[in-house]
Scaffold this active site. Structure first.
Site, PDB file in Angstrom:
ATOM      1  CG  ASP A 208      -1.887   0.951   1.330  1.00  0.00           C
ATOM      2  OD1 ASP A 208      -2.863   0.877   0.486  1.00  0.00           O
ATOM      3  OD2 ASP A 208      -1.731   1.916   2.090  1.00  0.00           O
ATOM      4  CD  GLU A 271      -2.113   2.388  -3.588  1.00  0.00           C
ATOM      5  OE1 GLU A 271      -3.163   2.623  -3.892  1.00  0.00           O
ATOM      6  OE2 GLU A 271      -1.641   2.301  -2.560  1.00  0.00           O
TER       7      GLU A 271
HETATM    8  C1  NOJ Z   1      -4.445   2.918  -0.659  1.00  0.00           C
HETATM    9  C2  NOJ Z   1      -5.483   1.824  -0.636  1.00  0.00           C
HETATM   10  O1  NOJ Z   1      -5.748   1.319  -1.758  1.00  0.00           O
HETATM   11  C3  NOJ Z   1      -6.537   2.627  -0.076  1.00  0.00           C
HETATM   12  O2  NOJ Z   1      -8.196   2.113  -0.050  1.00  0.00           O
HETATM   13  C4  NOJ Z   1      -6.270   3.395   1.392  1.00  0.00           C
HETATM   14  O3  NOJ Z   1      -7.343   4.402   1.655  1.00  0.00           O
HETATM   15  C5  NOJ Z   1      -4.979   4.192   1.422  1.00  0.00           C
HETATM   16  N1  NOJ Z   1      -3.975   3.407   0.427  1.00  0.00           N
HETATM   17  C6  NOJ Z   1      -4.555   4.346   2.692  1.00  0.00           C
HETATM   18  O4  NOJ Z   1      -4.094   3.060   2.800  1.00  0.00           O
END
Ligand code: NOJ
Length: 569
Positions: A208, A271
């Protein structure tokens, strides 16, 4: 690419957002027991990997992306025993399991943060980003935050702790304090936790917002203000935390400490909002030992202006230029991940396709064909394989997501028209992706016997997995064929990519070539027929490898028609 390309060049990943997948205990919230009931759906689809969004204990301020214990499963979702059953059940079907790793931040209820907050002298104080107010300002005074950064979930990125008079940093919600990766103890604690999950049998991690873990901190410990943003009293701090100065160092260290020497079965995907092609090439260059692939955000940022809440129509040539650049940029070194949908994006068929009854099935299968035929690893988000669409939101009470709800409060407080704010939310809210998976035509779509935590889309009577699994022309059946094609055809997995017709506003066309074998992919991303013979004469005599409609006039592409062709050599 090495002699033996990595297994994930032929793989397709399926994302499960557990809260909305399948409920097994009637509390209206999806759980591990529910996933266990649906494993054959995944096996029938033919996917190779499941990415499981967070199931760790969490106060659920951001649906599990706010973790209070990295070592367990939240009772809301089940038990560690069921988690082990899930690993075994997937492995028995030849499917790997990738966990979500959320380590840019924890929950404010994580014991690390509780201890950090307990006193400025706490041994864990430095595990998070604590800072005094701006020089000369009183704690809590307007504008006294240590930097002017705007949070991703509205408001400032700093929360005052009245007991100490200091602020802590949270790039997301106030209940998601950022971990301080400058502190080596933090990094070692994270690596140890990751090793434990790998030892337990998981096959990798989706990381993440992993390009936010390194912040640009001055030698005196201060952080820098960002340029002001329109319409809010905050600034854009992203230059200080997107791909910060130590990001490559941290990921290489993680790779050495966690992944080195482990079997090749593992998959890592980072990500990375705001990542550029050049940065992605570094992150995914196997020789550097960082991650296997990244999620980039360029193509999902083309249909709005300065923020997602200001949507505008997508221009086809922008999409082609973007995808084309990513395909070219990672052709020699590195690897792409490919996605339209995930739990943070509105539904692709509504956003990039046409979800009207006339074109929904055709546009969903056309978009899928386009995506799956690119070079990279495709990701299917739950429900995408049955053409699930955005929810027809009409009222604020129907929304659940912290990002949407905070945005509404802030925008209206700054004078925006509530009706316009709601209209943008209807189109762009993450809740569009989070309504329950539509398994069948029964009242709650087979998702739960209780009251679902967020409403089921009323279109489920027609659009559901049960109906589609029995239908050879369904969106589901088409996804099966696309996934099988990637497994079988090395050109799909590994062929070079060449974009055709870059200026055309409706037809998206490209070739993939490997060792003298070529596939030509033609997709009509619009509602009117196209003269294929005029645009690409070589397409007309070519054999059809896979199409989303019954074969008809080879010279014409019908609305939303997609064909994968093999021109005569
Ligand atoms: C990216 C995640 O995919 C999302 O759902 C989340 O709110 C944020 N990061 C914070 O963790």
């Amino acid at each position: 690419m090495p002699e033996q390309p990595p297994w994930w060049t032929r793989a397709v990943v399926y994302q499960v957002y557990p809260r909305s997948f399948q409920d097994s205990d009637g509390d209206g919230i999806g759980d591990l027991g529910g996933i266990l009931q649906r494993l054959d759906h995944l096996a029938d689809l033919g996917v190779d990997v499941v990415w499981l969004s967070p199931v760790y204990p969490s106060p659920q301020a951001d649906n599990g992306y706010d973790i209070s214990d990295y070592e367990d499963v939240d009772p809301l979702f089940g038990t560690l025993g069921q988690f082990d059953e899930l690993i075994a059940g997937l492995h028995a079907r030849g499917i790997r399991l990738v966990m979500d790793l959320v380590v840019n931040h924890t929950s404010d209820e994580h014991p690390w943060f509780v201890e950090s907050r307990s006193s400025p002298d706490s041994p864990k104080r430095d595990w998070y980003w604590w800072r005094p107010p701006r020089p000369g300002m009183a704690p809590g005074a307007p504008g006294a935050e240590p930097t002017n950064w705007h949070s991703f979930f509205s408001g400032p990125t700093w929360e005052l702790d009245p007991a100490s008079g200091e602020y802590y940093l949270h790039l997301f919600a106030a209940k998601q304090p950022d971990l301080n990766w400058e502190n080596p103890e933090v990094r070692q604690a994270v690596y140890a936790m990751m090793r434990r999950w790998l030892d337990r049998g998981v096959d990798g991690f989706r990381m993440d917002v992993i390009n936010m873990i390194s912040k640009d901190v001055a030698p005196d410990g201060s952080l820098h203000d960002g340029p002001p943003l329109p319409g809010v009293p905050y600034g854009d701090g992203s230059a200080s935390f997107l791909c910060g100065p130590r990001i490559h160092e941290f990921l290489q260290e993680m790779h050495r400490e966690v992944f080195a020497g482990r079997p090749d079965r593992l998959l890592t995907v980072g990500e990375m909002p705001g990542v550029t092609v050049e940065q992605a090439r570094l992150f995914t260059d196997p020789a550097r030992g960082e991650v296997d692939m990244v999620f980039q955000f360029e193509h999902v940022g083309l249909d709005f202006d300065e923020s997602k809440w200001r949507p505008r129509p997508l221009r086809m040539r922008d999409l082609k230029a973007s995808f084309g650049r990513w395909q070219a940029g990672l052709a020699e070194v590195g690897w792409n991940s490919l996605y339209w949908d995930n739990h943070d994006q509105p539904r692709a068929v509504s956003r990039f396709g046409d979800d009207s009854p006339r074109h929904r099935r055709d546009s969903a299968t056309c978009l899928a064909t386009l995506l799956h035929l690119h070079r990279g690893t495709p990701y299917v988000y739950q429900g995408e394989e049955i053409g699930m669409a955005n929810f027809p939101f009409t009222a604020l009470e129907q929304f659940r997501d912290v990002e949407s709800l905070n945005h509404h409060v802030q925008a209206v407080a700054h004078g925006a028209d509530a009706g316009e704010v709601l209209a943008a939310m209807r189109r762009m809210s993450r809740d569009n992706a989070r309504t329950p998976v539509q398994w069948d035509a029964s009242p709650n779509a087979g998702f739960t016997t209780g009251t679902p935590w967020i409403a089921v889309n009323p279109d489920h009577a027609e659009w559901n997995a049960q109906a589609q699994r029995a239908d050879p022309d369904s969106v589901f059946a088409h996804h099966r064929r696309l996934i099988a094609l990637r497994h079988e055809d090395p050109v799909v997995a590994l062929g070079d990519f060449t974009m055709l017709l870059p200026e055309h506003d409706e037809v998206y066309a490209f070739t993939r070539s490997l060792d003298g074998d070529t596939l030509l992919v033609v997709c009509n991303l619009g509602g009117s027929a196209q003269d294929l013979a005029g645009l690409l004469p070589e397409a007309v005599g070519a054999g059809v490898v896979l199409g989303n409609m019954p074969e008809d006039d080879p010279a014409v592409l019908r609305p939303w028609e997609a064909r994968v062709l093999r021109p005569a050599r």
